[in-house]
Design a protein around this motif. Structure first.
Motif, PDB file in Angstrom:
ATOM      1  N   ALA A  38       0.840  -1.195   0.000  1.00 24.34           N
ATOM      2  CA  ALA A  38       0.000   0.000   0.000  1.00 24.34           C
ATOM      3  C   ALA A  38       0.878   1.250   0.000  1.00 24.34           C
ATOM      4  CB  ALA A  38      -0.933  -0.004   1.197  1.00 24.34           C
ATOM      5  N   HIS A  39       1.958   1.230   0.779  1.00 25.41           N
ATOM      6  CA  HIS A  39       2.882   2.366   0.789  1.00 25.41           C
ATOM      7  C   HIS A  39       3.555   2.514  -0.576  1.00 25.41           C
ATOM      8  CE1 HIS A  39       2.389   3.254   4.989  1.00 25.41           C
ATOM      9  NE2 HIS A  39       2.635   2.001   5.304  1.00 25.41           N
ATOM     10  N   LEU A  40       3.907   1.405  -1.183  1.00 24.78           N
ATOM     11  CA  LEU A  40       4.513   1.428  -2.506  1.00 24.78           C
ATOM     12  C   LEU A  40       3.530   2.008  -3.527  1.00 24.78           C
ATOM     13  CD1 LEU A  40       6.954   0.664  -4.230  1.00 24.78           C
ATOM     14  CD2 LEU A  40       5.946  -1.601  -4.492  1.00 24.78           C
ATOM     15  N   TYR A  41       2.278   1.632  -3.424  1.00 25.25           N
ATOM     16  CA  TYR A  41       1.241   2.146  -4.326  1.00 25.25           C
ATOM     17  C   TYR A  41       1.115   3.664  -4.172  1.00 25.25           C
ATOM     18  CZ  TYR A  41      -3.217   2.204  -6.826  1.00 25.25           C
ATOM     19  OH  TYR A  41      -4.216   2.446  -7.718  1.00 25.25           O
ATOM     20  N   ALA A  42       1.168   4.160  -2.925  1.00 29.27           N
ATOM     21  CA  ALA A  42       1.112   5.601  -2.681  1.00 29.27           C
ATOM     22  C   ALA A  42       2.322   6.294  -3.308  1.00 29.27           C
ATOM     23  CB  ALA A  42       1.047   5.878  -1.185  1.00 29.27           C
ATOM     24  N   ALA A  43       3.493   5.662  -3.207  1.00 29.56           N
ATOM     25  CA  ALA A  43       4.694   6.233  -3.815  1.00 29.56           C
ATOM     26  C   ALA A  43       4.545   6.302  -5.334  1.00 29.56           C
ATOM     27  CB  ALA A  43       5.922   5.421  -3.430  1.00 29.56           C
ATOM     28  N   PHE A  44       3.931   5.301  -5.936  1.00 31.15           N
ATOM     29  CA  PHE A  44       3.697   5.329  -7.382  1.00 31.15           C
ATOM     30  C   PHE A  44       2.832   6.527  -7.772  1.00 31.15           C
ATOM     31  CE2 PHE A  44       4.314   0.498  -7.696  1.00 31.15           C
ATOM     32  CZ  PHE A  44       5.638   0.656  -8.088  1.00 31.15           C
ATOM     33  N   HIS A  45       1.816   6.819  -6.960  1.00 25.64           N
ATOM     34  CA  HIS A  45       0.966   7.983  -7.231  1.00 25.64           C
ATOM     35  C   HIS A  45       1.790   9.273  -7.184  1.00 25.64           C
ATOM     36  CE1 HIS A  45      -3.170   6.609  -7.636  1.00 25.64           C
ATOM     37  NE2 HIS A  45      -2.863   5.648  -6.781  1.00 25.64           N
ATOM     38  N   LEU A  46       2.684   9.374  -6.194  1.00 25.32           N
ATOM     39  CA  LEU A  46       3.515  10.568  -6.076  1.00 25.32           C
ATOM     40  C   LEU A  46       4.448  10.693  -7.276  1.00 25.32           C
ATOM     41  CD1 LEU A  46       4.288  13.039  -4.456  1.00 25.32           C
ATOM     42  CD2 LEU A  46       5.870  11.598  -3.146  1.00 25.32           C
ATOM     43  N   TYR A  47       5.089   9.595  -7.665  1.00 26.54           N
ATOM     44  CA  TYR A  47       5.967   9.635  -8.838  1.00 26.54           C
ATOM     45  C   TYR A  47       5.189   9.988 -10.103  1.00 26.54           C
ATOM     46  CZ  TYR A  47       9.912   7.772  -6.205  1.00 26.54           C
ATOM     47  OH  TYR A  47      10.920   7.611  -5.311  1.00 26.54           O
TER      48      TYR A  47
END
Length: 88
Positions: free
Chosen positions: A40-49
């Protein structure tokens, strides 16, 4: 995200899942189990990128930055201090 859409007179409104508006969906749903917190944290990072990439491509500055996080934490600190004063 869960929330309630009820009149203010309701004392204990039932929470229900609120849909995320399409304009906030920049990546396809991953359909991950919510118990997989690291993903879930990785998914949030993808949104930021993705937001950074859109800014670079469009010449905009809409992605959140460190300065935004600092402002957010100052606001949270003020809310906490206010709550402490009210409960004292």
């Amino acid at each position: 995200m869960a929330g309630a859409r009820v009149p203010r007179t309701s004392i204990h409104p039932a929470l229900s899942v609120l849909p995320v508006p399409e304009e906030y969906r920049s990546l396809p749903d991953a359909s991950l189990d919510e118990s997989v917190q690291d993903l879930a944290h990785l998914y949030a990072a993808f949104h930021l990128y993705a937001a950074f990439a859109r800014d670079k491509a469009n010449g905009t500055n809409e992605a959140t930055a460190f300065a935004d996080a600092v402002k957010q934490h100052h606001l949270i600190d003020r809310i906490q201090q206010s709550a402490e004063r009210l409960s004292a």
